[in-house]
Scaffold this active site. Structure first.
Site, PDB file in Angstrom:
ATOM      1  N   LYS A   1      22.086 -10.401  29.268  1.00 46.13           N
ATOM      2  CA  LYS A   1      21.871 -11.570  30.120  1.00 46.13           C
ATOM      3  C   LYS A   1      20.385 -11.929  30.175  1.00 46.13           C
ATOM      4  O   LYS A   1      19.991 -13.059  29.983  1.00 46.13           O
ATOM      5  CB  LYS A   1      22.406 -11.264  31.528  1.00 46.13           C
ATOM      6  CG  LYS A   1      22.166 -12.372  32.508  1.00 46.13           C
ATOM      7  CD  LYS A   1      22.605 -11.972  33.907  1.00 46.13           C
ATOM      8  CE  LYS A   1      22.065 -12.978  34.913  1.00 46.13           C
ATOM      9  NZ  LYS A   1      22.334 -12.604  36.287  1.00 46.13           N
TER      10      LYS A   1
ATOM     11  N   GLU B   1      16.961  -0.988  25.899  1.00 39.88           N
ATOM     12  CA  GLU B   1      17.971  -0.324  25.069  1.00 39.88           C
ATOM     13  C   GLU B   1      18.597  -1.305  24.084  1.00 39.88           C
ATOM     14  O   GLU B   1      18.764  -1.021  22.894  1.00 39.88           O
ATOM     15  CB  GLU B   1      19.090   0.257  25.950  1.00 39.88           C
ATOM     16  CG  GLU B   1      18.693   1.435  26.818  1.00 39.88           C
ATOM     17  CD  GLU B   1      18.166   1.026  28.187  1.00 39.88           C
ATOM     18  OE1 GLU B   1      17.665  -0.125  28.326  1.00 39.88           O
ATOM     19  OE2 GLU B   1      18.237   1.856  29.111  1.00 39.88           O
TER      20      GLU B   1
ATOM     21  N   GLY C   1      25.291  -9.381  36.252  1.00 41.21           N
ATOM     22  CA  GLY C   1      25.613  -8.555  35.079  1.00 41.21           C
ATOM     23  C   GLY C   1      26.933  -7.828  35.234  1.00 41.21           C
ATOM     24  O   GLY C   1      27.769  -7.805  34.330  1.00 41.21           O
ATOM     25  N   ARG C   2      27.153  -7.217  36.404  1.00 44.98           N
ATOM     26  CA  ARG C   2      28.372  -6.416  36.599  1.00 44.98           C
ATOM     27  C   ARG C   2      29.597  -7.278  36.870  1.00 44.98           C
ATOM     28  O   ARG C   2      30.679  -6.747  37.086  1.00 44.98           O
ATOM     29  CB  ARG C   2      28.148  -5.378  37.692  1.00 44.98           C
ATOM     30  CG  ARG C   2      27.644  -5.945  39.005  1.00 44.98           C
ATOM     31  CD  ARG C   2      27.144  -4.830  39.931  1.00 44.98           C
ATOM     32  NE  ARG C   2      26.474  -5.327  41.113  1.00 44.98           N
ATOM     33  CZ  ARG C   2      25.201  -5.653  41.177  1.00 44.98           C
ATOM     34  NH1 ARG C   2      24.428  -5.589  40.105  1.00 44.98           N
ATOM     35  NH2 ARG C   2      24.655  -6.083  42.310  1.00 44.98           N
TER      36      ARG C   2
ATOM     37  N   GLU D   1      26.404  -0.265  42.253  1.00 46.08           N
ATOM     38  CA  GLU D   1      25.244  -1.133  42.049  1.00 46.08           C
ATOM     39  C   GLU D   1      25.282  -2.288  43.060  1.00 46.08           C
ATOM     40  O   GLU D   1      24.253  -2.837  43.424  1.00 46.08           O
ATOM     41  CB  GLU D   1      25.204  -1.662  40.610  1.00 46.08           C
ATOM     42  CG  GLU D   1      23.809  -2.059  40.167  1.00 46.08           C
ATOM     43  CD  GLU D   1      23.708  -2.458  38.699  1.00 46.08           C
ATOM     44  OE1 GLU D   1      24.506  -3.279  38.241  1.00 46.08           O
ATOM     45  OE2 GLU D   1      22.798  -1.956  38.005  1.00 46.08           O
TER      46      GLU D   1
ATOM     47  N   HIS E   1      44.397  19.329  36.775  1.00 45.74           N
ATOM     48  CA  HIS E   1      44.153  20.688  36.302  1.00 45.74           C
ATOM     49  C   HIS E   1      42.694  21.063  36.448  1.00 45.74           C
ATOM     50  O   HIS E   1      42.239  22.022  35.837  1.00 45.74           O
ATOM     51  CB  HIS E   1      44.636  20.813  34.854  1.00 45.74           C
ATOM     52  CG  HIS E   1      46.082  20.449  34.734  1.00 45.74           C
ATOM     53  ND1 HIS E   1      47.093  21.345  35.008  1.00 45.74           N
ATOM     54  CD2 HIS E   1      46.690  19.258  34.473  1.00 45.74           C
ATOM     55  CE1 HIS E   1      48.264  20.721  34.869  1.00 45.74           C
ATOM     56  NE2 HIS E   1      48.041  19.451  34.559  1.00 45.74           N
TER      57      HIS E   1
ATOM     58  N   LYS F   1      13.057   1.041  35.497  1.00 44.20           N
ATOM     59  CA  LYS F   1      12.707   0.362  34.237  1.00 44.20           C
ATOM     60  C   LYS F   1      11.190   0.256  34.105  1.00 44.20           C
ATOM     61  O   LYS F   1      10.619   0.536  33.060  1.00 44.20           O
ATOM     62  CB  LYS F   1      13.279  -1.061  34.233  1.00 44.20           C
ATOM     63  CG  LYS F   1      14.753  -1.145  33.954  1.00 44.20           C
ATOM     64  CD  LYS F   1      15.125  -2.607  33.761  1.00 44.20           C
ATOM     65  CE  LYS F   1      16.612  -2.793  33.649  1.00 44.20           C
ATOM     66  NZ  LYS F   1      17.035  -4.190  33.558  1.00 44.20           N
TER      67      LYS F   1
HETATM   68  O1  LIG Z   1      22.523  -7.897  30.319  1.00 42.58           O
HETATM   69  P1  LIG Z   1      21.177  -7.320  30.545  1.00 42.58           P
HETATM   70  O2  LIG Z   1      20.197  -8.313  31.086  1.00 42.58           O
HETATM   71  O3  LIG Z   1      20.667  -6.647  29.295  1.00 42.58           O
HETATM   72  O4  LIG Z   1      21.310  -6.215  31.637  1.00 42.58           O
HETATM   73  C1  LIG Z   1      22.078  -5.083  31.471  1.00 42.58           C
HETATM   74  C2  LIG Z   1      22.125  -4.278  32.762  1.00 42.58           C
HETATM   75  O5  LIG Z   1      20.809  -3.862  33.053  1.00 42.58           O
HETATM   76  C3  LIG Z   1      20.360  -3.626  34.331  1.00 42.58           C
HETATM   77  O6  LIG Z   1      19.691  -2.437  34.378  1.00 42.58           O
HETATM   78  C4  LIG Z   1      21.240  -3.906  35.510  1.00 42.58           C
HETATM   79  O7  LIG Z   1      21.185  -2.892  36.447  1.00 42.58           O
HETATM   80  C5  LIG Z   1      22.661  -4.185  35.164  1.00 42.58           C
HETATM   81  O8  LIG Z   1      23.269  -4.862  36.241  1.00 42.58           O
HETATM   82  C6  LIG Z   1      22.757  -5.010  33.912  1.00 42.58           C
HETATM   83  O9  LIG Z   1      24.111  -5.290  33.646  1.00 42.58           O
END
Ligand SMILES: O=P(O)(O)OC[C@H]1O[C@H](O)[C@H](O)[C@@H](O)[C@@H]1O
Length: 548
Positions: A206, A212, A267-268, A353, A384, A512
Site C-alpha cells: 500500500k 521487506e 492494510g489489514r 494491530e 493433543h 521500522k
Molecule cells: O502494504 P504495505 O504498505 O507494504 O504495508 C504492509 C504492512 O506493514 C506495516 O508494518 C503495517 O503494520 C501493516 O498494517 C501493513 O499491512
C-alpha cells in the site's frame, strides 16, 4: 480513572459478574432446556451457538446496554458513511466500499469513490482472465503460470490465507507462491524452483515503502535480469498494487501495470481491494467476487440487525465480557478445517494491530484492558497439545470453534471424527468433570484410598470454560467473505466500546524507524555505536561475524 470504567453500565456488569461467580454453566443447561436455542444466531451462512458462555439474559442485556452507552451504532454508521474516523491519520476507514454491491455512491470528503473502485475491479477481472487464458504472455511468448506474490502484513496475510482456505475452488493451471519475510531464505527457495520466462511477479505494498517488500522485489528483479530477461521485458512480468503510484512508477513499474488502492483502505482490511489480486488469480475472478459478496451480506447484517441478534456485535460483547470482567488476556481460534488453518494468524493482525492500543478518544490514558492476544491453530491438532491449558489451567481462555458441515470431496468417516472432536471439546470445556465423577471412575482399579483420592483431584476438570461454536453449511467463497467481515466488525465494535482508534498502528512504526537506524550502522562499519549498550553490543557482534 476512565469515564468508561466509572460508567453505570460498567458498574452493572461488574455486579453481574460477581453475581454469577460460583455458578456453573452445566447447571444452567440442566435448568433451561431452551438455552441452546436462546443463545443462537443464524446469518450469512454462519450459525453461532453462544450458549456455552458465562452469560444469562440479564448479562446480555447489560452488555447491549454498554454497546448503546458507547454509541456503537452511531460509530458504525460513521464508518460506513466515510467519515474520517481514523482521526490520527486523518482518514476514513472504508473497506466496506470495496464490497459495496448496493449500487449506491460512497462519499469520502465529498467525492464518490465507487467509480474508481469499480474501474479497478474491472481491471482486475480483465487481467485475471488474460493470465488464465494464456493470452497475456511473457517476453518469450510463454503463458505465465508461476505467480510470485510479494508483500507483508496486510499485503500478505489476507491473500495467502484466503487463497489457502478456498483450495477446493482453485483455478487449475497456475501456481501461486507467497513471500513476505526479508529473510533471504524464503525468496531464494521460491525462485530456485521457477522458470523466469513463465513467472509473473505481483508486488503488493500500500505504502510502497516497506523494506521487506521492496528488497524481495529487487532480489526478484535481479534474478529475472540475470536469467536472461531485459529491463524492457519487466513490463510483461512485474505488476504492482499500491496507493503510492508515484513511488511505484519511480521504482520502474509501468503505469499500466499498477493496480491502485486508496489511503482509506487500512492494510489489514485490504484484501477486498486490488491487494486481493492474488486471490483472484488463485481462484478465478468469479470466486473472488463471491468472497466480496459474502462480506457485503455481513455488512448489511451488521448495519440492520438489532444489537442482540447481530453476529459481530454479540461476539464483540462476549469478548469484552471476558477481557474486562474476567481478566481473560487471550482468545483462541480453533478452525476444525485444515484449509482454514491460517485463520488465527489472519485475525491476529486484524485484532491485535487494531485494538492493541492504550489511548482512548483524543488523549485519555486507558486503565482497562483492550485487545486480547489472539492465537490458535487447526483442530484436532491442538487437542493433543495446548488444549490442556484451556481445560485445566488457571487462566480463562475463551475459544471460538469453527466447522464447515460439508466439505468438498467429503470423506464421511474423517469428517464425522473431526466434527465429533469439535463438539466434544466444547462440551468438555463447558461441563468439566466433578471430583465425584472422577472418583467414581477410579472404582475397581485396585488403588489405595489415598491414591484414588489424589488421582481424582488431578482428573477433576473445572469446566465452566466459555466457547462459541461457528458452523458453516460449507466454507465456500461467499461464506468465507462473511466470516472475515464478521471478525472485522467484531473488532470494530470492541474498538468502539473501548474508545480506541482501531485503524492506526503507531506501535509498528517505531520498530521500522529504529530498524533502519540499525541497518545504517551494520552497513557502515565506521558509524559510531552510540545506541544503548545492549544494542551496540549486538551490532558489534554482527559486524565481527561479517568480517570473518
Ligand atoms: O502494504 P504495505 O504498505 O507494504 O504495508 C504492509 C504492512 O506493514 C506495516 O508494518 C503495517 O503494520 C501493516 O498494517 C501493513 O499491512
Amino acid at each position: 480513572m476512565n469515564s468508561l470504567t466509572q460508567s453505570p453500565c460498567w458498574k452493572t456488569l461488574q455486579s453481574l459478574a460477581a453475581e454469577i461467580s460460583g455458578q456453573h454453566m452445566r447447571h444452567w443447561f440442566e435448568q433451561d432446556p431452551q438455552r441452546a436455542e436462546r443463545f443462537n444466531i443464524d446469518a450469512c451462512g454462519i450459525n453461532l451457538d453462544y450458549s456455552k458462555n458465562l452469560i444469562n439474559q440479564q448479562i446480555m442485556e447489560g452488555l447491549t446496554g454498554l454497546a448503546n452507552q458507547q454509541q456503537v451504532e452511531t460509530k458504525r454508521d460513521a464508518m460506513f458513511a466515510g467519515e474520517i474516523i481514523n482521526h490520527t491519520e486523518e482518514r476514513a476507514a472504508l473497506h466496506t466500499a470495496l464490497r459495496n454491491f448496493s449500487g449506491q455512491p460512497v462519499m469520502v470528503e465529498g467525492v464518490d469513490v465507487m467509480p474508481e473502485v469499480l474501474a479497478t475491479q474491472d481491471k482486475m477481472g480483465d487481467f485475471v482472465k488474460r493470465i488464465h487464458s494464456g493470452s497475456h504472455k511473457g517476453y518469450t511468448g510463454k503463458p505465465l503460470k508461476e505467480i510470485v506474490c510479494i508483500g507483508i502484513g496486510g499485503s500478505f496475510l489476507g491473500p495467502k490465507i484466503m487463497s489457502e482456505a478456498l483450495k477446493p475452488y482453485w483455478h487449475q493451471g497456475v501456481n501461486v507462491h507467497f513471500v513476505a519475510n526479508v529473510d533471504g531464505c524464503h525468496i531464494h527457495d521460491v525462485l530456485a524452483t521457477l522458470d523466469h520466462e513463465q513467472t509473473l511477479v505481483v508486488m503488493s505494498s500500500k505504502s510502497f515503502t516497506t523494506q521487506e517488500t521492496l528488497q524481495n522485489t529487487l532480489t526478484t528483479k535481479d534474478w529475472f535480469l540475470k536469467a536472461g530477461g531485459t529491463q524492457q521485458d519487466i513490463a510483461k512480468h512485474f505488476i504492482c498494487v499500491s496507493s503510492n503510484i508515484e513511488a511505484a512508477t519511480e521504482f520502474g513499474i509501468a503505469e499500466e501495470n499498477i493496480f491502485p488502492m486508496w489511503d482509506w483502505v487500512g492494510g489489514r482490511y485490504s484484501l477486498w481491494s486490488a491487494i486481493g489480486l492474488p486471490i483472484a488469480l488463485r481462484l478465478g475472478y468469479e470466486n473472488y467476487r463471491a468472497l466480496l459478496e459474502g462480506a457485503y451480506e455481513m455488512d448489511c447484517h451488521f448495519k440492520q440487525a438489532p444489537l442482540e441478534q447481530n453476529l459481530p456485535v454479540v461476539m464483540a460483547l462476549l469478548g469484552v465480557w471476558y477481557t474486562n470482567f474476567f481478566g481473560a488476556q487471550s482468545h483462541v481460534l480453533l478452525p476444525y478445517y485444515h484449509y482454514l488453518r491460517g485463520f488465527p494468524a489472519y485475525v491476529q493482525q486484524l485484532d491485535m494491530e487494531s485494538n492493541g492500543k492504550c489511548i482512548a478518544g483524543d488523549k485519555e490514558q486507558i486503565d482497562y484492558a483492550t485487545g486480547p492476544v489472539i492465537w490458535g491453530s487447526e483442530g484436532t491438532n491442538g487437542q493433543h497439545s495446548f488444549h490442556q491449558l484451556i481445560h485445566q489451567g488457571k487462566v480463562l481462555i475463551p475459544a471460538d470453534f469453527m466447522l464447515p458441515l460439508k466439505v468438498e470431496n467429503q470423506n464421511d468417516t474423517h469428517h464425522a471424527m473431526l466434527a465429533s472432536n469439535c463438539f466434544g471439546q466444547t462440551q468438555a470445556l463447558m461441563q468439566g468433570k466433578t471430583f465425584d465423577e472422577a472418583y467414581a471412575d477410579l472404582d475397581g482399579k485396585g488403588l489405595s484410598d489415598d491414591k484414588r483420592e489424589s488421582l481424582a483431584h488431578h482428573k477433576t476438570m473445572p469446566g465452566n470454560k466459555p466457547s462459541n461454536t461457528l458452523l458453516f453449511e460449507q466454507l465456500d467463497p461467499k461464506t468465507l467473505g462473511a466470516l472475515v467481515a464478521l471478525y472485522e466488525h467484531k473488532v470494530f465494535v470492541q474498538g468502539a466500546i473501548w474508545g480506541v482508534n482501531s485503524f492506526d498502528q503507531w506501535g509498528v512504526e517505531l520498530g521500522k524507524v529504529l530498524g533502519n537506524q540499525v541497518l545504517d550502522k551494520i552497513r557502515n562499519a565506521d558509524e559510531p555505536l552510540d545506541l544503548d549498550a545492549s544494542t551496540n553490543a549486538l551490532i558489534k557482534r554482527f559486524r565481527q561475524a561479517l568480517k570473518k
